[in-house]
Design a protein around this motif. Structure first.
Motif, mmCIF file in Angstrom:
data_model
loop_
_atom_site.group_PDB
_atom_site.id
_atom_site.type_symbol
_atom_site.label_atom_id
_atom_site.label_comp_id
_atom_site.label_asym_id
_atom_site.label_seq_id
_atom_site.Cartn_x
_atom_site.Cartn_y
_atom_site.Cartn_z
ATOM 1 N N ASP A 350 -58.037 46.983 110.567
ATOM 2 C CA ASP A 350 -57.916 46.286 111.846
ATOM 3 C C ASP A 350 -57.126 44.997 111.704
ATOM 4 O O ASP A 350 -56.374 44.609 112.582
ATOM 5 C CB ASP A 350 -59.297 45.974 112.405
ATOM 6 N N ASP A 351 -57.300 44.304 110.595
ATOM 7 C CA ASP A 351 -56.642 43.011 110.451
ATOM 8 C C ASP A 351 -55.140 43.142 110.283
ATOM 9 O O ASP A 351 -54.420 42.152 110.396
ATOM 10 C CB ASP A 351 -57.217 42.267 109.239
ATOM 11 N N ASN A 352 -54.650 44.335 109.996
ATOM 12 C CA ASN A 352 -53.226 44.513 109.736
ATOM 13 C C ASN A 352 -52.525 45.297 110.808
ATOM 14 O O ASN A 352 -51.389 45.719 110.625
ATOM 15 C CB ASN A 352 -53.023 45.229 108.396
ATOM 16 N N GLU A 353 -53.155 45.519 111.940
ATOM 17 C CA GLU A 353 -52.593 46.450 112.892
ATOM 18 C C GLU A 353 -51.272 45.983 113.487
ATOM 19 O O GLU A 353 -50.461 46.763 113.902
ATOM 20 C CB GLU A 353 -53.597 46.716 114.017
ATOM 21 N N PHE A 354 -51.025 44.656 113.517
ATOM 22 C CA PHE A 354 -49.789 44.171 114.117
ATOM 23 C C PHE A 354 -48.717 43.883 113.072
ATOM 24 O O PHE A 354 -47.639 43.436 113.408
ATOM 25 C CB PHE A 354 -50.062 42.907 114.937
ATOM 26 N N PHE A 355 -49.026 44.083 111.777
ATOM 27 C CA PHE A 355 -48.041 43.905 110.720
ATOM 28 C C PHE A 355 -47.415 42.512 110.776
ATOM 29 O O PHE A 355 -46.211 42.347 110.824
ATOM 30 C CB PHE A 355 -46.937 44.979 110.810
ATOM 31 N N ASP A 356 -48.283 41.493 110.809
ATOM 32 C CA ASP A 356 -47.784 40.134 110.906
ATOM 33 C C ASP A 356 -47.269 39.602 109.572
ATOM 34 O O ASP A 356 -46.552 38.618 109.544
ATOM 35 C CB ASP A 356 -48.914 39.210 111.383
ATOM 36 N N ALA A 357 -47.643 40.219 108.472
ATOM 37 C CA ALA A 357 -47.226 39.706 107.175
ATOM 38 C C ALA A 357 -45.753 40.001 106.932
ATOM 39 O O ALA A 357 -45.096 40.737 107.671
ATOM 40 C CB ALA A 357 -48.067 40.340 106.071
ATOM 41 N N MET A 358 -45.207 39.403 105.842
ATOM 42 C CA MET A 358 -43.802 39.615 105.511
ATOM 43 C C MET A 358 -43.547 41.087 105.223
ATOM 44 O O MET A 358 -44.296 41.721 104.491
ATOM 45 C CB MET A 358 -43.439 38.764 104.295
ATOM 46 N N GLU A 359 -42.483 41.623 105.785
ATOM 47 C CA GLU A 359 -42.201 43.048 105.651
ATOM 48 C C GLU A 359 -41.343 43.318 104.420
ATOM 49 O O GLU A 359 -40.691 42.433 103.876
ATOM 50 C CB GLU A 359 -41.481 43.543 106.898
ATOM 51 N N ASP A 360 -41.338 44.585 103.996
ATOM 52 C CA ASP A 360 -40.479 44.998 102.902
ATOM 53 C C ASP A 360 -39.025 44.924 103.335
ATOM 54 O O ASP A 360 -38.694 45.120 104.503
ATOM 55 C CB ASP A 360 -40.799 46.435 102.471
ATOM 56 N N PRO A 361 -38.122 44.668 102.407
ATOM 57 C CA PRO A 361 -36.705 44.641 102.770
ATOM 58 C C PRO A 361 -36.200 46.036 103.081
ATOM 59 O O PRO A 361 -36.805 47.039 102.700
ATOM 60 C CB PRO A 361 -36.041 44.076 101.506
ATOM 61 N N SER A 614 -43.692 44.346 114.771
ATOM 62 C CA SER A 614 -44.091 43.159 114.027
ATOM 63 C C SER A 614 -43.694 41.926 114.808
ATOM 64 O O SER A 614 -42.575 41.838 115.341
ATOM 65 C CB SER A 614 -43.426 43.138 112.641
ATOM 66 N N TYR A 615 -44.613 40.950 114.869
ATOM 67 C CA TYR A 615 -44.316 39.697 115.560
ATOM 68 C C TYR A 615 -43.156 38.951 114.902
ATOM 69 O O TYR A 615 -42.396 38.258 115.561
ATOM 70 C CB TYR A 615 -45.544 38.785 115.545
ATOM 71 N N PHE A 616 -43.047 39.083 113.587
ATOM 72 C CA PHE A 616 -42.150 38.224 112.836
ATOM 73 C C PHE A 616 -40.828 38.889 112.459
ATOM 74 O O PHE A 616 -40.071 38.338 111.675
ATOM 75 C CB PHE A 616 -42.852 37.736 111.566
ATOM 76 N N SER A 617 -40.561 40.057 112.974
ATOM 77 C CA SER A 617 -39.305 40.723 112.657
ATOM 78 C C SER A 617 -38.225 40.326 113.656
ATOM 79 O O SER A 617 -38.466 40.227 114.851
ATOM 80 C CB SER A 617 -39.496 42.246 112.683
ATOM 81 N N ARG A 618 -37.039 40.101 113.137
ATOM 82 C CA ARG A 618 -35.905 39.786 114.010
ATOM 83 C C ARG A 618 -35.169 41.054 114.448
ATOM 84 O O ARG A 618 -34.221 40.980 115.219
ATOM 85 C CB ARG A 618 -34.933 38.845 113.292
ATOM 86 N N ASP A 619 -35.598 42.204 113.941
ATOM 87 C CA ASP A 619 -35.007 43.461 114.378
ATOM 88 C C ASP A 619 -35.465 43.789 115.793
ATOM 89 O O ASP A 619 -36.482 43.283 116.276
ATOM 90 C CB ASP A 619 -35.408 44.607 113.439
ATOM 91 N N VAL A 620 -34.717 44.660 116.438
ATOM 92 C CA VAL A 620 -35.109 45.093 117.775
ATOM 93 C C VAL A 620 -36.400 45.894 117.671
ATOM 94 O O VAL A 620 -36.641 46.593 116.677
ATOM 95 C CB VAL A 620 -34.002 45.959 118.418
ATOM 96 N N PRO A 621 -37.265 45.798 118.677
ATOM 97 C CA PRO A 621 -38.499 46.589 118.637
ATOM 98 C C PRO A 621 -38.199 48.082 118.696
ATOM 99 O O PRO A 621 -37.153 48.507 119.181
ATOM 100 C CB PRO A 621 -39.262 46.118 119.884
ATOM 101 N N ARG A 622 -39.143 48.856 118.207
ATOM 102 C CA ARG A 622 -39.089 50.324 118.255
ATOM 103 C C ARG A 622 -37.881 50.880 117.476
ATOM 104 O O ARG A 622 -37.305 51.888 117.864
ATOM 105 C CB ARG A 622 -39.080 50.822 119.696
ATOM 106 N N LYS A 623 -37.518 50.233 116.417
ATOM 107 C CA LYS A 623 -36.329 50.624 115.655
ATOM 108 C C LYS A 623 -36.587 51.881 114.828
ATOM 109 O O LYS A 623 -37.669 52.093 114.283
ATOM 110 C CB LYS A 623 -35.899 49.490 114.732
ATOM 111 N N VAL A 624 -35.555 52.733 114.755
ATOM 112 C CA VAL A 624 -35.590 53.954 113.956
ATOM 113 C C VAL A 624 -34.328 54.001 113.104
ATOM 114 O O VAL A 624 -33.223 53.757 113.600
ATOM 115 C CB VAL A 624 -35.659 55.222 114.842
ATOM 116 N N THR A 625 -34.491 54.283 111.814
ATOM 117 C CA THR A 625 -33.350 54.447 110.912
ATOM 118 C C THR A 625 -33.525 55.740 110.128
ATOM 119 O O THR A 625 -34.656 56.219 109.953
ATOM 120 C CB THR A 625 -33.231 53.275 109.929
#
Length: 808
Positions: A350-361, A614-625
């Motif tokens: 539950d504490d990680n559901e929004f992925f607020d921590a630093m993401e993998d490159p 993620s709150y802290f990502s500068r990428d566009v939301p809902r991104k797919v690669t």
């Protein structure tokens, strides 16, 4: 001594019996006189308040020489409780649009709220009065509140401060509660419990004291009933013994004594029975009177709870506004960028559901290719645009006008948390939910919406190169999620045997069929075939996980796409869908996870990543690669975009290992040609926000159509009633259908048990068999799934549906 011994058992009986004999004397006492053998015994019992007539009673009975006499003696009536405290003060009252709010003097007294222009008017002119016993009190904002009696009287009031407004609200609520109690007491003359005085600023203590007093009174009545029951059993047994002895007695001297004993015991039994009847009547009267009061108190608590939930909703909205303002005003450091790495929102705590921590490159980055490769772009586009061996067919014309609107969604109050809080940790598909949480489509129809962008598969069928074809298949897998971005409503769970056909053969060149092939776990099979040379088949079973703050839906099973010309056979699985803000706030949906699209014939593979929000990502939301590789692992195409808007693909001309990322992971650098759009979402129809955010295709799925099977979702009555806005009727119909389905399942289980116990050789219980699909082991993918076995469209052409079960 014999008579004296009986007196101890009669004291309580006579007191109970005489209580009802006084016609409800007010504040009186009953003195019961026992005379036996020249001695007198007295007992005094309280007489309940009730009717106002003052009468004395006298009952005389003879029991074995014991003389009973009851007389009533009045006592002074206690003083009537004084009314509640008066509350006065200045408030601003809305008058009209010209004068606005005007200062008025308000007086709250005896459950009535009155107002005057000035304090001097109190002696002669009252401008208006509202009885709080039937009034509604509503808070608008920090200083404003509204009082209305449901008729022509409505006061829009404003206090000078939030503190002053709260004081008035507290006083009004207490006065209203007291007025309701006083009204109930005046309506119910038999109510024996006086209202406890309200404590200052607190209504809960008053109600608690009243409840405790009532419970004590009811407990005493229960003790009376217990005593009467014991005495009835005792005297009944004695009477039975005397009657048995009387049967065997000889006519003689003993006859008179035996008859006297029987008469005495019969009289005792009659007195005890009457006392029991009176005690039961008292208990019933008290229970009925206080039941009404407790129901009103319960309704008040429910209203307060609803107001609290509305306040939480407002706080959630404010939280969202502040969050957006914060994100818009804050410049995030570069270290919080990049494509999200591994992880699925449904599998995190539950504490990680929004992925607020630093993401993998990001695992790879793309850069423009060297100009010497640009001349290949024209050839690449031509190879994808046409196929000389497959001439372009003529454009298909619509054969019928499909509907473009459905009835607007009713504005019913919906508190999702009030129901979902009891479902934490449970399988959502096994929980009966009201239609308030649904949208007027079944899961079979939602599954058919995957064909919203069938044109992508039409283009894929024309591709000469399997790697190019893989790009289109991968884009098709992403496009199926675009219809879910605003669709927070839950589709109807299909009934076992329910079907849905989508016949667009003359309009779009394809047609599909879905059938619910399993109920627990719920599973649906889907088969679509196109004249353009492709076949889509899938079997989807849903598993859900409710964690309190969010709901995760994990589709199980696989999807397969086959192309006639190349015999390429693709398969993939769906990602996890997560619904956030279950407790408070606006519901929103996210798709996260990874998809591997595999070509089983060539070994080509496309690895897609759906980045969780993620709150802290500068990428566009809902991104797919994604990256398309051949059987040797060499990358040929890169795909990028979002699952709710568009996808692009670029051809890779060269790749190399780049510098290490922030986490020490080496990233691949792809030199690519100019990106080309492969899919873009169609705009929603006008007014979609009032029509469950349905797409143009979704609006037509539940449109009535002739010739479909009797098990088709369009014929489902509860779904049809919901679409028409008749939600109460839809809920009742939904319960009927679910109970009918449970009855049918129990019948199948009984038949299976009966078959298993049959002495015939080979008799054994069989699982449910689908009507239009059969379960096979696919030799290409190695998976077990339901595949269409044929017969449906032929039955439709003949209009013969005798084989269909009666499920509606």
């Amino acid at each position: 001594m014999q008579s004296s011994a009986r007196l101890s058992s009669l004291l309580h009986i006579v007191s109970l019996l005489c209580v009802k004999g006084g016609n409800g004397l007010d504040s009186s006492w009953i003195k019961t006189v026992f005379e036996s053998g020249g001695q007198s015994f007295y007992v005094s019992v309280p007489f309940p308040r009730g009717k106002r007539n003052k009468q004395s009673i006298s009952r005389v009975g003879g029991v074995g020489g014991v003389k009973l006499q009851a007389a009533v003696m009045s006592e002074p009536k206690p003083p009537t409780p004084t009314p509640g405290d008066t509350y006065k003060g200045w408030l601003f009252k809305w008058t009209n649009y010209i004068k606005g709010y005007q200062r008025r003097w308000f007086v709250l007294s005896n459950g009535l709220l009155s107002y005057y222009r000035t304090q001097a008017e109190m002696g002669h002119t009252c401008r208006g009065t509202i009885n709080l016993a039937t009034a509604n009190i509503a808070v608008e904002d920090s200083c404003n509140f509204v009082i209305s009696n449901g008729g022509a009287q409505t006061y829009h009031l404003k206090a000078s401060s939030e503190v002053e407004r709260q004081r008035w609200i507290t006083a009004l609520e207490l006065a209203k509660a007291k007025a309701v109690r006083m009204q109930a007491e005046s309506d119910d003359s038999g109510d024996e419990c006086p209202a406890a005085p309200a404590s200052s600023g607190q209504g809960g203590g008053c109600r608690n004291s009243e409840v405790q007093s009532t419970l004590r009174t009811l407990s005493s009545k229960v003790e009376d009933l217990t005593t009467c029951n014991d005495l009835i059993v005792k005297h009944g047994s004695a009477l039975q013994r005397s009657l048995s002895e009387l049967e065997g007695i000889r006519v003689g001297a003993d006859m008179g004594e035996k008859i006297r004993q029987v008469t005495e015991r019969a009289t005792l039994f009659r007195i005890t029975s009457n006392a029991m009847i009176n005690a039961c009547r008292d208990f019933l009267s008290l229970a009925q009177n206080h039941s009404k009061r407790w129901q009103k108190a319960l309704q008040t608590e429910r209203d307060q709870r609803i107001r609290l939930e509305e306040t939480l909703e407002q706080l959630a909205k404010q939280h969202n506004h502040l969050e957006r303002a914060f994100r818009g005003a804050t410049v995030l450091p570069p270290s919080f960028s990049g494509v999200s790495g591994k992880g699925d929102a449904s599998d995190e705590d539950d504490d990680n559901e929004f992925f607020d921590a630093m993401e993998d490159p990001a695992e790879f980055i793309t850069v423009p290719a060297d100009p010497k490769y640009h001349r290949l772009l024209t050839f690449d586009e031509l190879s994808l645009a046409s196929n000389p061996e497959s001439p372009q067919p003529l454009e298909l014309e619509p054969v019928r006008q499909r509907r473009t609107r459905i009835p607007d969604k009713p504005n019913y109050y919906l508190n999702l948390w009030s129901i979902m809080k009891n479902c934490i940790g449970k399988e959502l598909s096994k929980i009966p939910m009201p239609v308030n949480f649904n949208e007027p489509l079944s899961m079979l129809q939602r599954l058919s919406e995957d064909l919203e962008y069938y044109e992508i598969l039409d283009k894929a069928a024309k591709c000469q190169n399997s790697l190019e074809q893989m790009c289109y298949v991968a884009a098709f897998t992403v496009s199926s999620y675009s219809t879910t971005v605003h669709r927070t409503g839950k589709p109807f769970n299909p009934l076992l045997g329910e079907t849905f056909e989508l016949d667009r053969l003359r309009e779009c060149g394809y047609r599909s069929l879905c059938e619910q092939v399993s109920h627990h776990p719920p599973a649906a099979a889907h088969h679509a075939i196109s004249e353009k040379g492709w076949t889509l088949r899938q079997e989807i079973a849903l598993a859900s996980k409710f964690r309190g703050k969010y709901l995760s839906i994990m589709p199980l099973g696989s999807i397969q796409c086959l192309f006639d010309k190349s015999n390429n056979h693709y398969s993939w699985k769906k990602v996890t869908t997560t619904v956030h803000n279950i407790i408070v706030g606006k519901l929103w949906i996210d798709q996260s996870g990874e998809i591997d699209v595999v070509n089983h014939k060539t070994g080509d593979r496309c690895h897609l990543k759906f980045a969780p929000y993620s709150y802290f990502s500068r990428d566009v939301p809902r991104k797919v690669t994604g990256v398309v590789t051949d059987k040797d692992g060499k990358a040929h195409y890169v795909l990028s975009g979002t699952w709710d808007e568009k996808m692009e693909f670029s051809r890779i001309m060269q790749s190399s290992k780049g510098e290490n990322g922030t986490e020490g992971k080496q990233r691949t650098v792809y030199q690519t040609l100019k990106a080309k759009e492969i899919w873009r979402k169609n705009p929603l129809p006008e007014g979609a926000e009032t029509m469950y955010f349905f797409s143009t295709l979704a609006l037509t799925l539940n449109e009535p159509e002739d010739g479909v099977a009797p098990t088709d979702s369009r014929r489902r009555p509860d779904q049809r009633l919901m679409e028409d806005g008749r939600w109460d009727e839809a809920n009742a119909e939904k319960q009927r259908l679910e109970e009918k389905q449970r009855t049918a399942r129990r019948e199948r289980e009984r038949e299976a048990v009966k078959a298993a116990s049959s002495p015939e050789e080979g008799a054994h219980p069989e699982n449910y068999q689908a009507l239009w699909f059969e379960k096979i082991d696919d030799p290409v993918s190695g998976e077990t799934l339901h595949v269409y076995k044929g017969g449906y469209w032929e039955a439709k052409d003949q209009g013969s549906w005798d084989m269909c079960p009666d499920i509606f």
